[in-house]
Every structure is written in structure tokens, then in C-alpha cells.
Scaffold this motif. Sequence first.
Motif, PDB file in Angstrom:
ATOM      1  N   ILE A  67       0.811  -1.191   0.839  1.00  0.00           N
ATOM      2  CA  ILE A  67       0.650   0.166   0.267  1.00  0.00           C
ATOM      3  C   ILE A  67       0.648   1.350   0.438  1.00  0.00           C
ATOM      4  N   LYS A  68       0.692   2.362  -0.956  1.00  0.00           N
ATOM      5  CA  LYS A  68       1.714   3.169  -0.777  1.00  0.00           C
ATOM      6  C   LYS A  68       0.300   4.677  -0.655  1.00  0.00           C
ATOM      7  N   SER A  69       0.767   5.280   0.594  1.00  0.00           N
ATOM      8  CA  SER A  69      -0.124   6.387   0.952  1.00  0.00           C
ATOM      9  C   SER A  69       0.616   7.487   1.345  1.00  0.00           C
ATOM     10  N   VAL A  70       0.191   8.878   0.772  1.00  0.00           N
ATOM     11  CA  VAL A  70      -0.104  10.147   0.799  1.00  0.00           C
ATOM     12  C   VAL A  70      -0.398  11.159   1.811  1.00  0.00           C
ATOM     13  N   SER A  98       0.351   6.707 -15.092  1.00  0.00           N
ATOM     14  CA  SER A  98       2.378   6.982 -14.205  1.00  0.00           C
ATOM     15  C   SER A  98       2.348   7.232 -15.399  1.00  0.00           C
ATOM     16  N   GLU A 193      -6.406   6.475  -4.621  1.00  0.00           N
ATOM     17  CA  GLU A 193      -6.478   6.505  -5.763  1.00  0.00           C
ATOM     18  C   GLU A 193      -5.798   5.361  -6.683  1.00  0.00           C
ATOM     19  N   ASP A 195      -4.483   3.194  -9.935  1.00  0.00           N
ATOM     20  CA  ASP A 195      -3.646   3.308 -11.093  1.00  0.00           C
ATOM     21  C   ASP A 195      -4.578   2.175 -11.994  1.00  0.00           C
ATOM     22  N   LYS A 292      -2.057  -3.218  -3.739  1.00  0.00           N
ATOM     23  CA  LYS A 292      -1.004  -2.673  -5.084  1.00  0.00           C
ATOM     24  C   LYS A 292      -1.478  -2.074  -6.144  1.00  0.00           C
ATOM     25  N   THR A 295      -3.486   3.775  -4.037  1.00  0.00           N
ATOM     26  CA  THR A 295      -2.657   4.874  -3.324  1.00  0.00           C
ATOM     27  C   THR A 295      -3.480   5.554  -2.156  1.00  0.00           C
ATOM     28  N   THR A 296      -3.189   5.748  -0.619  1.00  0.00           N
ATOM     29  CA  THR A 296      -4.557   6.168   0.214  1.00  0.00           C
ATOM     30  C   THR A 296      -4.137   7.615   0.582  1.00  0.00           C
ATOM     31  N   SER A 298      -2.463   9.050   4.577  1.00  0.00           N
ATOM     32  CA  SER A 298      -2.046   8.618   4.680  1.00  0.00           C
ATOM     33  C   SER A 298      -2.642   7.485   6.675  1.00  0.00           C
ATOM     34  N   GLY A 301      -3.658   3.893   5.622  1.00  0.00           N
ATOM     35  CA  GLY A 301      -2.045   3.334   5.419  1.00  0.00           C
ATOM     36  C   GLY A 301      -1.589   2.297   5.315  1.00  0.00           C
TER      37      GLY A 301
END
Length: 377
Positions: A67-70, A98, A193, A195, A292, A295-296, A298, A301
Amino acid sequence: MSAESTPDPGIPDPVEIGPGRRCKGRRRKARSTRHKALLATAWTAAGVVVLGGTGAGWVYFKLNGNIKSVDINQALGADRPHKVDNGSENILVLGSDSRSGSNKKIGGGADDGSARSDTAMIVHIYEGHKKASVVSVPRDTLIDRPACTDTKGATYPAASDVMFNSAYSTGGAACAVKTVESISGLRMDHYLEVDFAGFQKLIDDLGGVPVTTTENIDDPQSHLKLKAGTHTLDGEQSLGLVRTRHAVGDGSDLGRIQLQQAFVKALIDRVEHVGVLSSPKKLYDLAVTATKTVTTDSDLGSVNALADFANGLKGIGSSHMKMVTMPVRYDPSDLNRVLVEKPKAQLVWKALKNDRPIPSSAVSGTAAGGAKGVVAP
């Protein structure tokens, strides 16, 4: 269920029109849209995590590491709409491409590492988490973009009369959230988000999504050819359906949004049946793809946080979800762009702020796209 997609050869790359530079004359040929990952895959992914992410040990850590987070809250600071404490939640769900790696292979275009977005969806979860309203924001809407700071601390000045999806290409997730909050006056509690490449694989891992089309669809630009009837679409066909615009309605982004909204409901119905699958490997594969794909923010995340969030949504089926498009009208200076119908849009934002249903009067008589009903409910 979107910063421009790479146009087809021979079709000029569209440019943003600033004040005093608005194009006049006849409507241009509709642009090709190669990159139409369905936005609500993020919601679907969250649901799959609940099923596949309940293991312990290395399984948990593998999924957690995917998991990717911002950190949206850190980037935006305190200058945001007030959070309404009425039990509701607002989530910005965004599709991205991307333009590198597997996304490039699927969608074409230069491997330049840039990120682009397609149609955004504002998902409002009502108090009690039994129903939701979803408002699609057309990527071609001309708006005033606020000044913003991205998650790396870079700042970007405000801009007038630019396309909505320029917010994401300018400053990523944080600027997209800032712009949506500026337009709507609603605070976004979460960000999800999905991809482009992950969407296709998730559909394939689900075993396809059944849909019924009421008309023949033949669009060489999105590589989709379907006769009227019921089909189980694989990942590639699903991408073709949610990105097609030339073969349905008026050929606009608004018509494509109508297809996306119909497909979102079909996808949610499909995910509701995942729980009956008896194969642990199947569930694990789905969970790997789902984690995978997203993107969430934080706050979401981790597997535990995303699973808790998804558990709060599992009671909302497609029949309890109202889907509309932000009220807009065609720009008379350039029919490939739309302008916000502000009085009607304010009715939408006021309803959601007060955790009320969106009134029919808010979306009646606005530009629609003419593709409604091509995919049957």
C-alpha cells in the motif's frame, strides 16, 4: 469509476485555454482517451482487502508493504473547509496513469514518468454508512485552480480558467484534493487513488464483470466491439468500456462518465459475490492486486486501517448508491470543454454538507452526454 491523455497520431494535442484565448468556431474532433481506469476500483480494492487481508505474519506484512500512501493533511495544513461532524464522510476517488512501466505498456505514450488523472468521483457516505451519493467531476471542466502545496513541499500558484484535471498533473494528490475542496466547499476526509494497470489486473483476478449493453458498441479507438446483450468483460474489455466516448452518446467526456457510473455499479455487484469464493489462493491473489493498485491518504495507509474502512462500506450495495455528474454546461466558446452550472452545483454541495439526498432539481436540465442507458442497470 481523469493532465491530458496522449492523443492519437494526427490529432493535435489539446491546449488549456486561458482568459482572452478561448477558441471560437466549430467543435473540434473529439480527442482520443487511452487512459480511462475506473475510479471506483479503489473502493472495490478496499473491499477485497477485507477478504484477503485477514491473515497473520508474512501475509499481513506483504500486503501492508504494497500500500502506498500520501500525507494529504500535512500538505494542506489548516486552510481547509471545516469538517462537519454529522457521521458522514467524503472521499475523493481518483484514477491515475503514471505513464511508465506497465501503465505505458497498456496505455501507450512516452515513458516519461509523469502522472495524469482522469474523471474524479466525490463519494459521500451518509450517516449510518448504509447509502452513498457519488458525484463525478468531468476532467474537461474549466475551473479556477487554487494555490496549493504538494506532499513534497513544493508550492504552485493559483491559475484561472484551466481544466480540472490540471490540478493532479500540477501538484499530485494534495493539489487535486485542494481543488475539489475549493470547488465544493466540502472537506475530503479520505483520498483513494487507483492506477491504470492495476484496474485491468483486478478485473481479471475477479474473473470479469457481467454487464448488459442495450446498443452495439464499436469504437476502434478504445478497441472495444460489443453487440447489444449480456457480456462478462475481462480487464481489457472493461478498460475499453469505461474509456470509450466516440461510439456512444455525443462523443463527449460526459457520455463516458455515464458509462463509468453504470460500470461502477456492475463492479460493486460483482465484488459482493467474491465472499462466496472458496479458494484461499484466489482471495490472496485479489488482495495482493488490490493493495498494489491503490494509493491512500496516510490515515488509510495500512491493511488494518483500509480493512476497517472497507468494513464500514460493505453494507452499501449498488442499489443504495446514487450517482450523478457535477452540474455543468457546454462552453459555447469550445464545446470540448464544460463550465460549472454554479447555482445547481451549490444545491449538490449543500445537500452533501447537510448529509441530505441530492435533489433531482440540481441535476435536471444540465449537460449529460447522451450515453445513459447504453449499459443497463
